[in-house]
Design an enzyme around this catalytic site. Structure first.
Site, mmCIF file in Angstrom:
data_model
loop_
_atom_site.group_PDB
_atom_site.id
_atom_site.type_symbol
_atom_site.label_atom_id
_atom_site.label_comp_id
_atom_site.label_asym_id
_atom_site.label_seq_id
_atom_site.Cartn_x
_atom_site.Cartn_y
_atom_site.Cartn_z
ATOM 1 N N LYS A 7 0.765 -1.253 0.009
ATOM 2 C CA LYS A 7 0.096 0.119 0.229
ATOM 3 C C LYS A 7 1.192 0.766 0.052
ATOM 4 O O LYS A 7 0.901 1.857 -1.021
ATOM 5 C CB LYS A 7 -0.776 -0.099 0.939
ATOM 6 C CG LYS A 7 -2.117 0.579 1.483
ATOM 7 C CD LYS A 7 -2.470 1.343 2.894
ATOM 8 C CE LYS A 7 -3.710 0.215 2.944
ATOM 9 N NZ LYS A 7 -4.875 0.159 1.706
ATOM 10 N N ARG A 59 -3.377 3.219 8.683
ATOM 11 C CA ARG A 59 -3.988 1.469 7.507
ATOM 12 C C ARG A 59 -3.053 0.229 7.726
ATOM 13 O O ARG A 59 -1.303 0.914 7.945
ATOM 14 C CB ARG A 59 -4.276 1.416 6.440
ATOM 15 C CG ARG A 59 -5.282 2.660 5.988
ATOM 16 C CD ARG A 59 -6.153 2.852 4.787
ATOM 17 N NE ARG A 59 -6.903 3.523 4.549
ATOM 18 C CZ ARG A 59 -8.765 3.771 4.377
ATOM 19 N NH1 ARG A 59 -8.818 2.216 4.247
ATOM 20 N NH2 ARG A 59 -9.335 4.621 3.926
ATOM 21 N N GLY A 65 -8.455 -6.902 4.081
ATOM 22 C CA GLY A 65 -9.510 -7.470 4.808
ATOM 23 C C GLY A 65 -9.079 -7.997 6.591
ATOM 24 O O GLY A 65 -9.415 -7.917 7.178
ATOM 25 N N ARG A 75 -3.430 -0.576 -6.291
ATOM 26 C CA ARG A 75 -2.534 -2.236 -6.761
ATOM 27 C C ARG A 75 -2.768 -3.341 -7.639
ATOM 28 O O ARG A 75 -3.062 -2.402 -8.456
ATOM 29 C CB ARG A 75 -2.388 -2.804 -4.881
ATOM 30 C CG ARG A 75 -4.200 -3.535 -4.787
ATOM 31 C CD ARG A 75 -4.170 -4.299 -3.579
ATOM 32 N NE ARG A 75 -5.675 -4.498 -3.270
ATOM 33 C CZ ARG A 75 -6.211 -4.209 -2.324
ATOM 34 N NH1 ARG A 75 -5.728 -4.513 -1.458
ATOM 35 N NH2 ARG A 75 -7.762 -4.174 -2.113
ATOM 36 N N CYS A 88 8.839 -38.911 -10.694
ATOM 37 C CA CYS A 88 6.975 -40.010 -11.200
ATOM 38 C C CYS A 88 6.514 -39.856 -10.313
ATOM 39 O O CYS A 88 4.989 -40.626 -9.908
ATOM 40 C CB CYS A 88 7.661 -41.362 -11.561
ATOM 41 S SG CYS A 88 8.309 -42.463 -10.698
#
Length: 897
Positions: free
Chosen positions: A22, A91, A100, A335, A848
């Site tokens: 952010k 924030r 959130g 973002r 494998c």
């Protein structure tokens, strides 16, 4: 001296490790000249220091004070001053998006005095008291630890008393009353007052965000998304701007392309007279972002220009949060947006077509996990009636499950093996455990940018949001739509691609991508998506170094694998050919009293095995087919020991003679019984002690090769000896193999060249690989057994017993049977590769186990220097894609060095 705080003007997106996603992106938008409210970032280093010691790192408070003073000077106002106060938001901002999952506190700076100043300068008492109410509520729950439901109960009670349907109809007096109620709750629950000092509010909010990094929902999300626990979060402190100041204000979330389909355009949600939290919370139904053109044409055009700037700058889908404050647009976040698998492929192809990214970068933008999701089936809508409800298609796919109405019930039922659909009015971060457990999420509120939509897309979960016709009644454990009631436990089908919900279990059909991969054709409607997938796979095939083979035991599996792009069979398990009616012949071999009876049983098996090998070699003509000799213990081909013992005991109890065959079988089973058969008489050990078993299987292979050569084919059979511990075992087995091959070649006049190798599936084999390579022409890592023996796990027992607890406690990031354990099993793989090739430079090496189709494991095998991976046919396209991405990732790593 360590620096803990940076202004927006001092950073950029390249500093995401330090400033968080952010903060770094806010700094980048500031650098681009976009309208960003000013602020500063407290770094992830500060968070890590705080979490390590439990105390603020030295000097952090002084730096915050210095940057706050600069912010106040720019604004011409002081934080929380009585008249016209400066307010800030606090924030979280981790390196990787965690929507959130951590805490946010808005309106820092409001108190009993400044709320009056805000009312005066804004001209709205309701706005000021609503802002104060939000601060006290957020601060009380986030910082002071008060149960958030207590605040919800208080506001719900007030609305009931006043006869008001929703929050926006509360007037200033109501909101002022709520503030006092909330403050009283805080004092009662904590024994302290809500702090009136703006500086104390800021300091405590920053530390609360730090602490939320280790909150339960954040830790769960990180485990789910494989985000490291030691990164920490940055904290962004930013001047508040308000979207809830009337009709000329609002907040929204925008995407530069549709995050569900990838289509270009303007997508998102907008709410008039609302804070940004109201948009993502889904508590009010939004309007489409395109409505902003009518509501505020100037801001709409400005927003479009900024979105175009950001998409071209980031060269990707951008997720943008914005606020309009009295006609002025502010950019609050951007973002690279989370998207569905369908959107990821479509966007990568379109950006490459537009010249914004190269074809190689387009390949790095998609993933094998995403391709696997696109291969999942879809509902056959022609076979069902009208939908029960319609909503917003937020995350595509088809899911069927029993309806549940809370997270705890979703977790409980899913743990019991039931498929569930979580139904909520809207989800909150507290619903994350239920969302992880559920097959699908259905909400009656919210849009494509709501919490439910964003988190579901990130997890690849089916999601339909904003199904407004549905009335969700959690206390009564039901939802209603029209005249229909659906109660908890009843089954519904959720189509996240169409945004529809059907009663009952709708039938499924193959997806367009699966149809294309199997047949090479697709429907006209699905053409853009299928073309994007085809382009990504072509590019992956062009650049990958790893070959991709398939594990196939039948001609049908081999043919399907070839259609999926397999370059051979990396594991053909011969024991699967002994099941069904053939089991009786294996019983005869086991019960043989002498060599004559044993040879008779083996001779009966020989033509059956030969025919199986002919079919597989024909399906894979011209490509290698690695045939593993019999691996499991022989008792697995006999009836269950307990069942036999019960039959014999019942006969004895009745005074009857038991069936002679049952007695004979029980005697054989008891003779062969082992406490731990996975570590007993199996694999090469079995071949060395049961005469004729290896010879029969090798003869079947050799004669199948001869048959295919005579038919004009190009058989490429390879013989693999399992469970080798020592070079001496392999030498003895190889002597028998080579003798039979030579015998068949001499008898038929057809040269039979079958490379002989071994599975590396035991720690000792890995550690002595240099010696084993003296006899082995190829290695194939059996990572399932290697994982069991390295960890000391019996897979069938431990996964159900304690793996879920280990995952919850963070001991595992993921099951070591799903993704290769790089530190343990992976280290043995690296040792075996290095030592094997030191002995035999041209040693062919593959894997494998099912790890061969796991995207993350494919990258490890590429880096470890393997030549191929082999996996189930349906995972072949995934492995092809990831092998190409691994090549490009390795190139990027070497370029950066």
């Amino acid at each position: 001296m360590v620096r803990y705080v940076y202004d927006f003007t001092e950073g950029g997106r390249h500093m995401a490790d330090l400033l968080g996603g952010k903060g770094a992106n806010l700094a980048e938008m500031t650098r681009l000249g976009l309208p960003v409210p000013p602020g500063f970032i407290v770094t992830t280093e500060a968070c890590r220091a705080f979490l390590a010691t439990g105390a603020e790192p030295e000097g952090m408070s002084r730096e915050i004070s210095r940057h706050l003073s600069a912010l106040e000077a720019t604004a011409g106002r002081l934080l929380g001053q009585p008249d016209d106060p400066l307010l800030v938001s606090v924030r979280s901002g981790a390196r990787f998006s965690m929507p959130g999952m951590m805490e946010t506190v808005l309106d820092i700076g409001l108190n009993d005095d400044s709320v009056l100043g805000l009312a005066k300068t804004s001209g709205s008492e309701s706005f000021a008291w609503d802002s104060y109410r939000r601060l006290v509520q957020m601060f009380g729950s986030t910082v002071m630890g008060v149960d958030s439901s207590l605040f919800e109960q208080a506001i719900t009670l007030l609305k009931e008393v006043r006869g008001i349907p929703d929050d926006v109809h509360l007037d200033a007096a109501d909101l002022a009353q709520l503030v006092e109620t909330y403050k009283g709750l805080i004092e009662y629950e904590t024994g302290e007052h809500f702090p009136q000092s703006p500086a104390e509010q800021l300091r405590r909010a920053v530390l609360a965000v730090f602490q939320s990094w280790n909150g339960e929902r954040a830790r769960l999300y990180r485990r789910r998304e494989h985000i490291p626990d030691d990164l920490g979060t940055a904290v962004t402190v930013q001047r508040m701007v308000f979207g809830n100041l009337g009709a000329d204000s609002g907040s929204g979330v925008a995407f530069t392309r549709d995050p569900a389909t990838g289509r270009p355009g303007l997508y998102g949600d907008y709410l008039v007279d609302a804070q940004g939290e109201d948009v993502v919370a889904g508590i009010r139904n939004t309007v489409p972002l395109t409505d902003l053109e009518r509501l505020n044409p100037a801001c709409y055009l400005e927003l479009r220009a900024h979105m175009e700037t950001l998409e071209h700058h980031y060269r990707d889908l951008c997720d943008i949060e914005f606020t309009i404050e009295r006609g002025r647009l502010w950019m609050l976040q951007t973002r690279v947006g989370k998207r569905t698998a369908e959107a990821a492929f479509a966007i990568a192809a379109e950006l490459a077509d537009e010249g914004l990214i190269s074809t190689d970068e387009a390949l790095t933008r998609v993933s094998g996990d995403g391709l696997a999701r696109l291969m999942f089936p879809r509902f056959d809508t022609s076979a069902v009636g009208a939908p029960l409800a319609h909503g917003i298609p937020a995350s595509p796919g088809a899911a069927v499950g029993a309806v549940v109405f809370d997270s705890a019930e979703a977790v409980r039922r899913a743990a019991a093996g039931e498929k569930v659909v979580l139904v909520r009015q809207e989800t909150t971060p507290d619903d994350l455990p239920g969302m992880v457990a559920a097959e699908a999420v259905l909400t009656s509120r919210g849009g494509k940018t709501s919490h439910a939509a964003v988190v579901a897309r990130g997890m690849g979960k089916v999601c339909v949001c904003g199904a407004e016709q549905i009335t969700v009644d959690p206390p009564e454990r039901r939802f209603t739509v029209g005249g229909t009631t659906v109660r908890e436990g009843e089954v519904v089908s959720v189509d996240g691609s169409a945004g529809t919900v059907y009663p009952g279990a709708a039938p499924l059909v193959a997806s367009a991508v699966m149809r294309f991969l199997e047949t090479g054709t697709h429907g006209e409607r699905s053409a853009p998506l299928v073309d994007a997938v085809a382009r990504a796979l072509r590019r992956a095939d062009d650049v990958r170094r790893l070959e991709v083979r398939a594990n196939a035991d039948t001609p049908e599996d081999a043919a399907r694998a070839r259609r999926f792009g397999a370059q051979g069979v990396g594991l053909c398990r011969t024991e699967h050919m002994f099941l069904g009616e053939r089991r009786k012949l294996v019983e005869e071999m086991i019960l043989a009293r002498d060599d004559v009876e044993r040879v008779r049983a083996l001779d009966a098996l020989l033509p059956l095995q030969r025919q199986d090998f002919i079919g597989i070699l024909e399906a894979m003509d011209g490509l290698p087919v690695t045939i593993r000799l019999l691996d499991p213990p022989l008792h697995e081909f006999l009836p269950d020991r307990t069942e036999l013992a019960v039959r014999v005991a019942i006969a004895d109890a009745r005074g009857e003679l038991p069936e002679p065959h049952d007695v004979e079988l029980l005697d054989a089973v008891n003779r062969m019984h082992e406490e731990n058969p996975m570590l007993g008489l199996r694999g090469v050990r079995l071949g060395l002690v049961v005469p004729g078993l290896v010879a029969m299987q090798v003869r079947a292979v050799a004669e199948a090769v001869v048959d295919r050569v005579r038919a004009g084919g190009d058989p490429q059979a390879e013989i693999m000896v399992p469970l080798v511990d020592t070079v001496e075992e392999l030498r003895l087995a190889r002597e028998e193999v080579d003798a039979v091959l030579a015998e068949v070649a001499k008898a038929t006049g057809v040269p039979v060249r079958c490379p002989v190798g071994t599975m590396i599936e035991l720690p000792r084999a890995a550690l002595t690989a240099g010696r084993i390579a003296e006899e082995a022409e190829f290695f194939s890592f059996g990572t399932n057994d290697l994982t069991q023996t390295v960890w000391g796990f019996s897979r069938d027992d431990v996964e159900a017993a304690f793996f879920s607890a280990y995952l919850d406690k963070g001991i595992f990031a993921t099951s070591p049977f799903e993704t290769i354990d790089r530190d343990g099993v992976g280290r043995l793989v690296e040792i075996a590769v290095a030592e094997g090739r030191a002995t035999r430079p041209d040693l062919k090496i593959g894997v494998c186990g099912e790890h061969g189709g796991d995207p993350e494991s494919v990258h490890f095998f590429h880096a470890a220097g393997l030549d191929y991976v082999s996996c189930s046919p349906f995972r072949v396209p995934v492995a092809r894609l990831e092998a190409g991405r691994a090549t490009l990732s390795g190139t990027a790593d070497s370029d950066s060095r």
